[in-house]
Motif scaffolding. Structure first.
Motif, PDB file in Angstrom:
ATOM      1  N   LEU A 103      -4.974  -2.541 -21.302  1.00  0.00           N
ATOM      2  CA  LEU A 103      -3.781  -3.270 -20.856  1.00  0.00           C
ATOM      3  C   LEU A 103      -2.795  -2.326 -20.177  1.00  0.00           C
ATOM      4  N   LEU A 104      -2.639  -1.125 -20.716  1.00  0.00           N
ATOM      5  CA  LEU A 104      -1.746  -0.142 -20.114  1.00  0.00           C
ATOM      6  C   LEU A 104      -2.259   0.288 -18.740  1.00  0.00           C
ATOM      7  N   ALA A 105      -3.553   0.446 -18.587  1.00  0.00           N
ATOM      8  CA  ALA A 105      -4.116   0.812 -17.290  1.00  0.00           C
ATOM      9  C   ALA A 105      -3.857  -0.280 -16.258  1.00  0.00           C
ATOM     10  N   VAL A 106      -4.000  -1.533 -16.656  1.00  0.00           N
ATOM     11  CA  VAL A 106      -3.732  -2.646 -15.736  1.00  0.00           C
ATOM     12  C   VAL A 106      -2.259  -2.678 -15.368  1.00  0.00           C
ATOM     13  N   ALA A 107      -1.377  -2.448 -16.328  1.00  0.00           N
ATOM     14  CA  ALA A 107       0.059  -2.475 -16.043  1.00  0.00           C
ATOM     15  C   ALA A 107       0.454  -1.344 -15.085  1.00  0.00           C
ATOM     16  N   ALA A 113      -0.690  -2.239 -11.611  1.00  0.00           N
ATOM     17  CA  ALA A 113       0.141  -3.282 -11.008  1.00  0.00           C
ATOM     18  C   ALA A 113       1.467  -2.707 -10.510  1.00  0.00           C
ATOM     19  N   VAL A 114       2.071  -1.819 -11.294  1.00  0.00           N
ATOM     20  CA  VAL A 114       3.340  -1.214 -10.877  1.00  0.00           C
ATOM     21  C   VAL A 114       3.139  -0.355  -9.639  1.00  0.00           C
ATOM     22  N   SER A 115       2.058   0.412  -9.604  1.00  0.00           N
ATOM     23  CA  SER A 115       1.823   1.273  -8.439  1.00  0.00           C
ATOM     24  C   SER A 115       1.526   0.446  -7.190  1.00  0.00           C
ATOM     25  N   VAL A 116       0.806  -0.647  -7.311  1.00  0.00           N
ATOM     26  CA  VAL A 116       0.547  -1.516  -6.157  1.00  0.00           C
ATOM     27  C   VAL A 116       1.850  -2.142  -5.670  1.00  0.00           C
ATOM     28  N   ALA A 117       2.711  -2.566  -6.597  1.00  0.00           N
ATOM     29  CA  ALA A 117       3.995  -3.149  -6.200  1.00  0.00           C
ATOM     30  C   ALA A 117       4.863  -2.109  -5.492  1.00  0.00           C
ATOM     31  N   LEU A 118       4.865  -0.886  -5.979  1.00  0.00           N
ATOM     32  CA  LEU A 118       5.635   0.180  -5.351  1.00  0.00           C
ATOM     33  C   LEU A 118       5.131   0.476  -3.940  1.00  0.00           C
ATOM     34  N   VAL A 119       3.821   0.513  -3.764  1.00  0.00           N
ATOM     35  CA  VAL A 119       3.247   0.737  -2.440  1.00  0.00           C
ATOM     36  C   VAL A 119       3.621  -0.406  -1.501  1.00  0.00           C
ATOM     37  N   ALA A 120       3.616  -1.636  -2.013  1.00  0.00           N
ATOM     38  CA  ALA A 120       3.987  -2.786  -1.177  1.00  0.00           C
ATOM     39  C   ALA A 120       5.439  -2.678  -0.720  1.00  0.00           C
ATOM     40  N   VAL A 121       6.333  -2.254  -1.607  1.00  0.00           N
ATOM     41  CA  VAL A 121       7.757  -2.116  -1.233  1.00  0.00           C
ATOM     42  C   VAL A 121       7.924  -1.024  -0.178  1.00  0.00           C
ATOM     43  N   VAL A 122       7.237   0.107  -0.350  1.00  0.00           N
ATOM     44  CA  VAL A 122       7.342   1.197   0.614  1.00  0.00           C
ATOM     45  C   VAL A 122       6.793   0.769   1.970  1.00  0.00           C
ATOM     46  N   LEU A 123       5.659   0.095   1.990  1.00  0.00           N
ATOM     47  CA  LEU A 123       5.092  -0.365   3.259  1.00  0.00           C
ATOM     48  C   LEU A 123       6.005  -1.379   3.946  1.00  0.00           C
TER      49      LEU A 123
END
Length: 105
Positions: free
Chosen positions: A77-81, A84-94
């Motif tokens: 569960l921690l790996a999935v979380a 998800a946070v890293s993908v969201a951060l990449v989306a904001v930067v892009l």
């Protein structure tokens, strides 16, 4: 290629003839017979008897299994979380980079 391959038929010789069977006749029962004790058949498997020590060991083993499975599930569960946070951060930067790129034109 796709036809089934069956095993070769058994070519063992026929079994030898057996002796003729004797027909059973009515058994002769003597007049005075002693009573015969009935013996119960032995159980197929021995029964499991739990001692206090084996019960404690069983409980400790079950607790260890629960802890290990729980730790594995929490780490997944921690790996999935984190993913998800890293993908969201990449989306904001892009999104920010694309917005700046569009403003410069």
């Amino acid at each position: 290629m796709f036809t089934p391959k069956y095993p070769t038929p058994d070519t063992a010789p026929a079994p030898a003839p057996t002796a003729p069977q004797i027909t059973a006749q009515a058994p002769v029962v003597p007049a005075a017979t002693a009573p015969v004790a009935q013996v119960a058949p032995a159980p197929a498997r021995p029964t499991v008897q739990l001692t206090p020590g084996s019960t404690l060991a069983l409980a400790a083993g079950g607790g260890a299994v629960v802890l290990v499975v729980g730790a594995v599930l929490v780490s997944m569960l921690l790996a999935v979380a984190i993913t998800a946070v890293s993908v969201a951060l990449v989306a904001v930067v892009l999104k920010s980079l694309l917005k700046d790129l569009n403003n410069q034109r």
